[in-house]
Design an enzyme around this catalytic site. Structure first.
Site, PDB file in Angstrom:
ATOM      1  N   HIS A  80       0.822  -1.386   0.089  1.00  0.00           N
ATOM      2  CA  HIS A  80      -0.115  -0.030  -0.048  1.00  0.00           C
ATOM      3  C   HIS A  80       0.840   1.111  -0.066  1.00  0.00           C
ATOM      4  O   HIS A  80       1.921   1.396   0.569  1.00  0.00           O
ATOM      5  CB  HIS A  80      -1.283  -0.002   1.053  1.00  0.00           C
ATOM      6  CG  HIS A  80      -0.245   0.003   2.558  1.00  0.00           C
ATOM      7  ND1 HIS A  80       0.100   1.031   3.244  1.00  0.00           N
ATOM      8  CD2 HIS A  80      -0.103  -0.867   3.349  1.00  0.00           C
ATOM      9  CE1 HIS A  80       0.446   0.973   4.261  1.00  0.00           C
ATOM     10  NE2 HIS A  80       0.328  -0.485   4.608  1.00  0.00           N
ATOM     11  N   ASP A  82      -0.154   4.308   0.778  1.00  0.00           N
ATOM     12  CA  ASP A  82      -0.751   5.319   1.925  1.00  0.00           C
ATOM     13  C   ASP A  82       0.128   4.937   3.242  1.00  0.00           C
ATOM     14  O   ASP A  82       0.476   3.994   3.624  1.00  0.00           O
ATOM     15  CB  ASP A  82      -2.077   5.435   2.216  1.00  0.00           C
ATOM     16  CG  ASP A  82      -2.763   4.029   2.546  1.00  0.00           C
ATOM     17  OD1 ASP A  82      -2.192   2.973   1.978  1.00  0.00           O
ATOM     18  OD2 ASP A  82      -3.590   4.031   3.195  1.00  0.00           O
ATOM     19  N   ASP A 113       6.531   0.957   6.953  1.00  0.00           N
ATOM     20  CA  ASP A 113       5.118   0.727   6.623  1.00  0.00           C
ATOM     21  C   ASP A 113       4.502   1.547   5.562  1.00  0.00           C
ATOM     22  O   ASP A 113       3.869   2.619   5.908  1.00  0.00           O
ATOM     23  CB  ASP A 113       4.192   0.855   7.861  1.00  0.00           C
ATOM     24  CG  ASP A 113       2.842   0.267   7.864  1.00  0.00           C
ATOM     25  OD1 ASP A 113       2.591  -0.257   6.850  1.00  0.00           O
ATOM     26  OD2 ASP A 113       1.836   0.776   8.778  1.00  0.00           O
ATOM     27  N   GLU A 147      -5.297   1.987   2.579  1.00  0.00           N
ATOM     28  CA  GLU A 147      -5.092   0.651   3.406  1.00  0.00           C
ATOM     29  C   GLU A 147      -5.062   0.771   4.887  1.00  0.00           C
ATOM     30  O   GLU A 147      -5.791   0.415   5.683  1.00  0.00           O
ATOM     31  CB  GLU A 147      -3.947  -0.054   3.135  1.00  0.00           C
ATOM     32  CG  GLU A 147      -3.617  -1.497   3.728  1.00  0.00           C
ATOM     33  CD  GLU A 147      -3.289  -1.507   5.179  1.00  0.00           C
ATOM     34  OE1 GLU A 147      -3.413  -2.518   5.910  1.00  0.00           O
ATOM     35  OE2 GLU A 147      -2.423  -0.585   5.480  1.00  0.00           O
ATOM     36  N   GLU A 148      -4.467   2.263   5.241  1.00  0.00           N
ATOM     37  CA  GLU A 148      -4.528   2.491   6.670  1.00  0.00           C
ATOM     38  C   GLU A 148      -5.906   3.031   7.198  1.00  0.00           C
ATOM     39  O   GLU A 148      -6.111   2.909   8.468  1.00  0.00           O
ATOM     40  CB  GLU A 148      -3.507   3.686   6.798  1.00  0.00           C
ATOM     41  CG  GLU A 148      -1.962   3.260   6.502  1.00  0.00           C
ATOM     42  CD  GLU A 148      -1.459   2.426   7.411  1.00  0.00           C
ATOM     43  OE1 GLU A 148      -2.166   2.132   8.473  1.00  0.00           O
ATOM     44  OE2 GLU A 148      -0.168   2.146   7.224  1.00  0.00           O
ATOM     45  N   GLU A 173       4.314  -6.087   3.224  1.00  0.00           N
ATOM     46  CA  GLU A 173       4.209  -5.207   4.611  1.00  0.00           C
ATOM     47  C   GLU A 173       5.563  -5.833   5.466  1.00  0.00           C
ATOM     48  O   GLU A 173       5.986  -6.906   5.223  1.00  0.00           O
ATOM     49  CB  GLU A 173       2.947  -5.502   5.481  1.00  0.00           C
ATOM     50  CG  GLU A 173       1.677  -4.962   4.534  1.00  0.00           C
ATOM     51  CD  GLU A 173       1.102  -3.654   5.251  1.00  0.00           C
ATOM     52  OE1 GLU A 173       2.024  -3.113   6.089  1.00  0.00           O
ATOM     53  OE2 GLU A 173       0.034  -3.528   5.244  1.00  0.00           O
ATOM     54  N   HIS A 371       3.753   3.151  12.166  1.00  0.00           N
ATOM     55  CA  HIS A 371       3.080   3.876  12.865  1.00  0.00           C
ATOM     56  C   HIS A 371       3.904   4.511  14.257  1.00  0.00           C
ATOM     57  O   HIS A 371       3.251   5.320  14.893  1.00  0.00           O
ATOM     58  CB  HIS A 371       1.511   3.160  13.341  1.00  0.00           C
ATOM     59  CG  HIS A 371       0.763   2.772  12.306  1.00  0.00           C
ATOM     60  ND1 HIS A 371      -0.430   2.489  12.302  1.00  0.00           N
ATOM     61  CD2 HIS A 371       1.127   2.558  11.243  1.00  0.00           C
ATOM     62  CE1 HIS A 371      -0.874   1.912  11.336  1.00  0.00           C
ATOM     63  NE2 HIS A 371       0.013   1.774  10.345  1.00  0.00           N
TER      64      HIS A 371
HETATM   65 ZN   LIG Z   1       0.923  -1.124   6.384  1.00  0.00          ZN
END
Ligand SMILES: [Zn+2]
Length: 400
Positions: A80, A82, A113, A147-148, A173, A371
């Site tokens: 992903h 984003d 990520d 995705e997030e 990922e 994150h």
């Molecule tokens: Zn991710």
């Protein structure tokens, strides 16, 4: 895959080390929160073309999909594009958007990520276009959106609207270069209670919805202790994450209350079993239990959504997609890989959980960095992941 191919992939991934790093820096420098991915998509599109992918398209949701090969067997590499926001910048020791390399790490939001996975995918595409895609294989490089905000939604779109259904998907990922073969599922649940308001001076005339919700939340706390356990994926869990109430006035008895619930699902738990378990724990037939619906507006302007139910998925250790991964890893790096699982959620919930497509996970960087402030990815991981992806395609193309 023979030793010559293994050696050639290893040396090309090494040769393209700086190329991989520079592509990742280009992406990290561009902010790309969910539903705002267009600028990074434009950059990625250019990278995919530079890597030799002739067929690169954007779909209605904004997913960017590159395609090489013309064979009947279909493999996809997914990542992903984003990222989440930075959080408090004061918690960072460096600029989250510098994309600089320091002491063997590439620094910045999204490096782990999971723009690192994307950069390694692009390099794998370059290696494969250079060495030749196996004749029986079509390979998609799906760089996906939103995705997030709602994991799996992008793949619901790819399968149902783009009509692409691969035979297997490699999710890129972060796994710290281990092989991931599953994750717990999750769902969000809203429980609503209706009471009867009365004057606050005479509560006995009313029925207080706050008390109904409070009693229910304590039974939910106890329910968490009784949820099933699985040897590999761990225990299911339930937690109340928000309480809301409403009443005609602060001097009146509340006639409405709701609980918002985060539910993690282990192997064997379904949407129905989770709702039934909650219903019997609450033991209040008037409580209304619903699963909220996510609807987001993509950067393309299209609205798209799904129920907030994200099923558990797990691949057996002896499944071909996992065995291929073990063999490819051992051939490239001369050791056995660690096989594990993700704690967080990925697009696997729709690819495998909803549509039954086999999934294997492998990616650069540590999941714990996702994150978090000071996110950084080891450059060596990027190089190894690009070799793994290119070799995986060769391994996958072989019959076993
Ligand atoms: Zn991710």
């Amino acid at each position: 895959m023979d030793q010559t191919q293994v050696n050639s992939i290893n040396s090309l991934s090494e040769k393209y080390r700086d190329y991989t790093v520079s592509n990742l820096s280009r992406m990290v420098r561009i902010r790309s929160m969910s539903c705002q991915e267009e600028p990074v998509m434009v950059e990625l599109k250019q990278m995919m073309q530079e890597a030799g992918i002739g067929d690169v398209k954007t779909d209605g949701l904004g997913n960017l999909i590159g395609k090489i090969g013309y064979g009947k067997k279909i493999l996809a590499f997914d990542g992903h594009m984003d990222t989440v926001d930075t959080g408090q910048v004061s918690n960072w020791d460096f600029d989250p958007f510098s994309g600089k390399v320091e002491n063997g790490y590439l620094l910045g939001r999204g490096s782990v990520d999971q723009k690192g996975g994307l950069a390694s995918m692009v390099t794998a595409a370059r290696i494969l276009t250079e060495t030749g895609v196996p004749e029986n294989l079509t390979i998609y490089f799906t760089t996906t959106v939103m995705e997030e905000d709602c994991d799996g939604l992008c793949w619901k779109y790819i399968i149902e609207e783009d009509r692409i259904k691969p035979d297997a998907v490699v999710i890129t990922e972060p796994t710290n270069l281990t092989i991931s073969r599953g994750q717990r599922g999750r769902m969000e649940i809203l429980v609503e209670f209706s009471g009867i308001s009365s004057h606050g001076s005479a509560p006995e005339r009313g029925k207080n919805a706050i008390y109904m919700a409070s009693e229910a939340s304590l039974t939910i706390r106890d329910l968490n202790q009784r949820l099933p356990q699985h040897d590999f994926l761990g225990k299911g869990s339930i937690a109340v994450t928000e309480v809301k109430s409403d009443s005609p006035a602060l001097c009146a008895i509340a006639d409405y209350a709701s609980l918002y619930i985060d539910r993690r699902l282990t192997v064997g738990e379904t949407k129905e079993s989770a709702v039934a378990g909650l219903q019997s724990a609450i033991n209040d037939t008037d409580a209304r239990i619903t699963i909220p619906y996510y609807e987001g507006k993509a950067y393309t302007g299209n609205r798209y959504g799904m129920e907030k139910f994200y099923p558990t998925w797990i691949m057996p250790e002896d499944h071909k997609v996992i065995k291929d991964g073990l063999a490819v890893f051992a051939a490239l790096f001369n050791r056995k890989p660690v096989v594990g699982k993700w704690l967080f959620s990925t697009n696997g919930i729709s690819i495998q959980g909803m549509y039954g497509i086999p999934v294997i996970g492998f990616g650069p960087g540590e999941e714990a960095m996702a994150h978090a402030p000071n996110e950084k990815v080891p450059v060596d991981h990027l190089v190894k992941a690009s070799a793994f992806y290119a070799a995986y395609a060769l391994g996958f193309s072989e019959k076993t």
